[in-house]
Scaffold this motif. Structure first.
Motif, PDB file in Angstrom:
ATOM      1  N   PHE A 128      30.708  -0.290  13.777  1.00  0.00           N
ATOM      2  CA  PHE A 128      31.503   0.261  12.687  1.00  0.00           C
ATOM      3  C   PHE A 128      32.923   0.603  13.126  1.00  0.00           C
ATOM      4  N   ILE A 129      33.132   0.801  14.415  1.00  0.00           N
ATOM      5  CA  ILE A 129      34.509   0.954  14.901  1.00  0.00           C
ATOM      6  C   ILE A 129      35.288  -0.331  14.615  1.00  0.00           C
ATOM      7  N   GLY A 130      34.652  -1.459  14.912  1.00  0.00           N
ATOM      8  CA  GLY A 130      35.297  -2.747  14.642  1.00  0.00           C
ATOM      9  C   GLY A 130      35.522  -2.974  13.153  1.00  0.00           C
ATOM     10  N   PHE A 131      34.504  -2.642  12.328  1.00  0.00           N
ATOM     11  CA  PHE A 131      34.657  -2.809  10.879  1.00  0.00           C
ATOM     12  C   PHE A 131      35.808  -1.960  10.341  1.00  0.00           C
ATOM     13  N   GLY A 132      35.848  -0.688  10.721  1.00  0.00           N
ATOM     14  CA  GLY A 132      36.893   0.211  10.243  1.00  0.00           C
ATOM     15  C   GLY A 132      38.277  -0.212  10.708  1.00  0.00           C
ATOM     16  N   PHE A 133      38.372  -0.667  11.963  1.00  0.00           N
ATOM     17  CA  PHE A 133      39.666  -1.085  12.507  1.00  0.00           C
ATOM     18  C   PHE A 133      40.222  -2.273  11.732  1.00  0.00           C
ATOM     19  N   LEU A 138      44.057  -4.720   8.386  1.00  0.00           N
ATOM     20  CA  LEU A 138      44.336  -5.839   7.488  1.00  0.00           C
ATOM     21  C   LEU A 138      44.837  -5.355   6.129  1.00  0.00           C
ATOM     22  N   MET A 139      44.286  -4.242   5.653  1.00  0.00           N
ATOM     23  CA  MET A 139      44.729  -3.718   4.364  1.00  0.00           C
ATOM     24  C   MET A 139      46.202  -3.335   4.407  1.00  0.00           C
ATOM     25  N   ILE A 164      45.475  -4.872  -3.826  1.00  0.00           N
ATOM     26  CA  ILE A 164      45.314  -6.294  -3.501  1.00  0.00           C
ATOM     27  C   ILE A 164      45.085  -6.475  -2.007  1.00  0.00           C
ATOM     28  N   GLY A 165      45.823  -5.699  -1.203  1.00  0.00           N
ATOM     29  CA  GLY A 165      45.630  -5.775   0.240  1.00  0.00           C
ATOM     30  C   GLY A 165      44.240  -5.346   0.658  1.00  0.00           C
ATOM     31  N   ASN A 166      43.709  -4.314  -0.008  1.00  0.00           N
ATOM     32  CA  ASN A 166      42.350  -3.850   0.302  1.00  0.00           C
ATOM     33  C   ASN A 166      41.321  -4.909  -0.064  1.00  0.00           C
ATOM     34  N   THR A 167      41.543  -5.598  -1.172  1.00  0.00           N
ATOM     35  CA  THR A 167      40.626  -6.669  -1.578  1.00  0.00           C
ATOM     36  C   THR A 167      40.599  -7.784  -0.549  1.00  0.00           C
ATOM     37  N   LEU A 168      41.772  -8.182  -0.106  1.00  0.00           N
ATOM     38  CA  LEU A 168      41.848  -9.247   0.891  1.00  0.00           C
ATOM     39  C   LEU A 168      41.219  -8.821   2.216  1.00  0.00           C
ATOM     40  N   SER A 169      41.438  -7.573   2.618  1.00  0.00           N
ATOM     41  CA  SER A 169      40.865  -7.096   3.884  1.00  0.00           C
ATOM     42  C   SER A 169      39.342  -7.035   3.810  1.00  0.00           C
ATOM     43  N   ASP A 170      38.808  -6.661   2.633  1.00  0.00           N
ATOM     44  CA  ASP A 170      37.353  -6.636   2.464  1.00  0.00           C
ATOM     45  C   ASP A 170      36.766  -8.038   2.541  1.00  0.00           C
ATOM     46  N   VAL A 171      37.455  -9.008   1.934  1.00  0.00           N
ATOM     47  CA  VAL A 171      36.994 -10.401   1.999  1.00  0.00           C
ATOM     48  C   VAL A 171      36.974 -10.887   3.444  1.00  0.00           C
ATOM     49  N   CYS A 172      38.028 -10.572   4.177  1.00  0.00           N
ATOM     50  CA  CYS A 172      38.060 -10.947   5.596  1.00  0.00           C
ATOM     51  C   CYS A 172      36.975 -10.227   6.391  1.00  0.00           C
ATOM     52  N   GLY A 224      42.910   1.640  13.211  1.00  0.00           N
ATOM     53  CA  GLY A 224      43.463   0.542  12.439  1.00  0.00           C
ATOM     54  C   GLY A 224      44.689   0.903  11.647  1.00  0.00           C
ATOM     55  N   SER A 225      45.097   2.146  11.690  1.00  0.00           N
ATOM     56  CA  SER A 225      46.310   2.580  10.977  1.00  0.00           C
ATOM     57  C   SER A 225      47.573   2.355  11.812  1.00  0.00           C
TER      58      SER A 225
END
Length: 231
Positions: A128-133, A138-139, A164-172, A224-225
């Protein structure tokens, strides 16, 4: 195949019926006593009561009332006997499992140690560290790019660009999730100590697993920030 299985079942019933007809009166009585749950031992029953119950059972399966069991009637009797045994075995198995669980809890053999809880939490934290990062990084990257390019042309607000950025980051993230899990497993970061089924169901283990995931995604989102450092 269904016809062959039906024929096989019919042959088995015929064989049982033939054996039953060869039994003596006492042996047939033992069969009925077994069906009544006495296991052939009538010491706990009055003789008259036993005869009454046997007669009632016989009349139940002698559907045509001809004082003889036909093949179909005996098949019904045989199935009832098997169903009764299956229910008894299932009930006995459940009782034994409950007894074993209670005994294990009483003796303390199933107590989860602190090291086991740490292992469970860590196995959930690292992926989950990787997922959150990735999600946060990406967002921010996508959101900034959209706001500076398409956002200016279409007059999008900062929140719209972030959405829109959050949508794209979730897809990735969906596409990269397997890779993250693969590399974490490759380095042994998702390995956890072995536990029994009783231990895995304990609330402390569930909380440790959830806490590890929440801690991991928090650390990952904070890390990731980093794109914010360039603004």
């Amino acid at each position: 195949s269904s016809s062959s299985s039906s024929s096989s079942a019919k042959n088995k019933v015929d064989d049982v019926l033939e054996r039953f007809t060869r039994l003596t009166a006492d042996e047939k009585r033992d069969v009925f006593r077994s069906l009544l749950g006495t296991g052939g031992d009538a010491s706990g029953f009055d003789a008259a009561e036993m005869d009454k119950r046997e007669r009632k059972m016989f009349e139940t399966f002698d559907s045509d009332g001809d004082e003889r069991l036909t093949q179909q009637e005996f098949q019904n009797l045989h199935r009832a006997f098997l169903w009764k045994r299956v229910q008894e075995q299932n009930a006995q198995k459940v009782n034994e499992e409950k007894k074993n669980e209670a005994e294990m809890d009483r003796t303390g053999n199933e107590v989860v140690t602190v090291s086991q809880l740490r292992s469970v939490a860590a196995s959930q934290m690292y992926p989950f560290i990787g997922f959150g990062f990735l999600d946060n990084a990406l967002m921010l990257a996508f959101g900034e790019s959209i706001e500076a390019s398409v956002g200016v042309t279409l007059g999008l607000s900062t929140m719209a660009a972030a959405a829109i950025g959050n949508t794209l980051s979730d897809v990735c993230g969906v596409g990269l999730a397997n890779k993250i899990e693969y590399w974490c497993a490759k380095f042994g970061l998702t390995d956890e100590v072995k536990m029994t089924k009783i231990q895995a169901k304990q609330m402390r283990v569930v909380v440790a697993r959830l806490g590890g995931a929440m801690t991991g995604v928090t650390i990952g989102c904070v890390a990731g920030s980093f794109p914010l450092l360039f603004h």
